[in-house]
Design an enzyme around this catalytic site. Structure first.
Site, PDB file in Angstrom:
ATOM      1  N   SER A 122       0.816  -1.122   0.059  1.00  0.00           N
ATOM      2  CA  SER A 122       0.092  -0.104   0.050  1.00  0.00           C
ATOM      3  C   SER A 122       0.623   1.214  -0.166  1.00  0.00           C
ATOM      4  O   SER A 122       1.829   1.170   0.642  1.00  0.00           O
ATOM      5  CB  SER A 122      -0.856  -0.101   1.213  1.00  0.00           C
ATOM      6  N   TYR A 146      -1.636   0.328   9.613  1.00  0.00           N
ATOM      7  CA  TYR A 146      -1.710  -0.536   8.682  1.00  0.00           C
ATOM      8  C   TYR A 146      -0.676  -0.248   7.767  1.00  0.00           C
ATOM      9  O   TYR A 146       0.010  -1.257   7.091  1.00  0.00           O
ATOM     10  CB  TYR A 146      -3.000   0.130   7.796  1.00  0.00           C
ATOM     11  N   LYS A 150       1.885  -3.288   6.618  1.00  0.00           N
ATOM     12  CA  LYS A 150       2.233  -3.614   5.309  1.00  0.00           C
ATOM     13  C   LYS A 150       3.830  -3.369   5.021  1.00  0.00           C
ATOM     14  O   LYS A 150       4.362  -4.300   4.000  1.00  0.00           O
ATOM     15  CB  LYS A 150       1.637  -2.839   4.329  1.00  0.00           C
TER      16      LYS A 150
END
Length: 321
Positions: A122, A146, A150
């Site tokens: 991402s 997040y 990642k």
């Protein structure tokens, strides 16, 4: 060739499976079977290639082992708890985004066959006080859980590939717009909602200013690139197996203008403009001056214009076509 798509119930997994069924080949070999795996039962797909559907909890190593077998040659790892959800539910994000990824990598290592693994990362791995433009050698500096999860996944994919446990490659996805279906818990969800709902004749709210800029790619082009990534030779990738998938940087106003150019003025009138601080706090740390020169040189592609994104949604995903 047997392919497993983890996250196969999601819109991207479904589109990827349909594209692979239609194509029938990957890396010059016939696709013999596709397995769609997810925590909920994926929708089945009809076609010349058999498509199995199975439930899989990637936080459970035994569940992963039942899906990734000795016959598996390619694994697409698309499953994740998305940004706002991972920020609100830290333990769930860690279990799925970090430990789930590790379980998949460990299962691939245990096979001893070095399967091809494609990991979707991402833009959230970027952020903070890193100078523009962002390139593939820019410091990873995530500003939320997040993005951190990642970034760790990327490092693991590179290391497992270096050790020869997998033929790994990862791609940092742009924000995919226009996504079909309903809004999800991603902070970027509004970047599809502000177009999808008006195109469907429904009202929606934009939580950021119209000059907010971000980096976008259509679902159609994303799927094409996910297939191309699997066909790049390991030698061409070299020691860094992570690519920035190409996209286009646009403001919210430019996106809405593109929708108007394709669909006329009525959809834009259905958008309200009420700020939402929780969303603004997360997306305000994201970066948009992103360059994907290596990926472009390796054959990945970008939409010609955002009008193409709008047309693709109308043709592929809008209810009624």
């Amino acid at each position: 060739m047997n392919i497993v798509i983890i996250g196969g119930a999601g819109f991207l997994g479904q589109k990827l499976a349909r594209a692979l069924v239609a194509r029938g080949r990957l890396n010059g070999q016939p696709v013999r079977r596709i397995t769609l795996a997810d925590v909920t039962d994926p929708v089945g797909i009809e076609g010349a290639v058999p498509v199995d559907t199975v439930q899989c909890d990637i936080t459970d190593p035994a569940s992963v082992a039942r899906v990734i077998t000795d016959e598996t040659q390619v694994v697409y790892h698309l499953a994740a708890v998305v940004s706002s959800h991972a920020e609100e539910a830290f333990e769930e994000g860690m279990q799925i985004n970090l430990h789930g990824t590790l379980n998949i990598l460990e299962r691939c290592r245990a096979l001893g066959t070095a399967p091809l693994l494609i990991f979707t990362s991402s833009l959230a791995v970027y952020g903070g006080e890193v100078p523009d433009p962002i390139t593939e050698v820019s410091l990873l500096n995530p500003q939320n859980s997040y993005g951190t999860q990642k970034a760790v996944g990327e490092l693991l994919v590179n290391d497992y590939a270096r050790k020869g446990y997998i033929d790994g490659r990862g791609v940092r996805l742009p924000t995919i717009s226009i996504r079909p279906g309903k809004p999800n818990r991603a902070a970027s969800s509004f970047m599809s909602s502000i177009l999808r709902e008006p195109l469907n004749g429904q009202g929606t709210n934009c939580p950021v200013d119209e000059d907010f800029r971000h980096y976008y790619l259509s679902p159609r082009k994303c799927v094409e690139n996910l297939i191309r990534v699997a066909e790049i030779s390991a030698g061409d990738l070299g020691g860094n197996r992570i690519l920035q998938m190409p996209g286009r940087t646009l403001s919210i106003r430019q996106m809405i203008d593109a929708m108007t150019a394709v669909a006329g003025p009525e959809p834009a009138r259905l958008i309200s403009w009420q700020p939402e601080e929780a969303v603004r706090r997360i997306v305000g740390g994201w970066r948009f001056d992103i360059h994907a020169d290596r990926a472009l040189a390796l054959g990945l592609e970008v939409d010609g214009s955002f009008e193409e994104n709008v047309r693709a949604y109308i043709e592929d995903d809008r209810p009624g076509g």
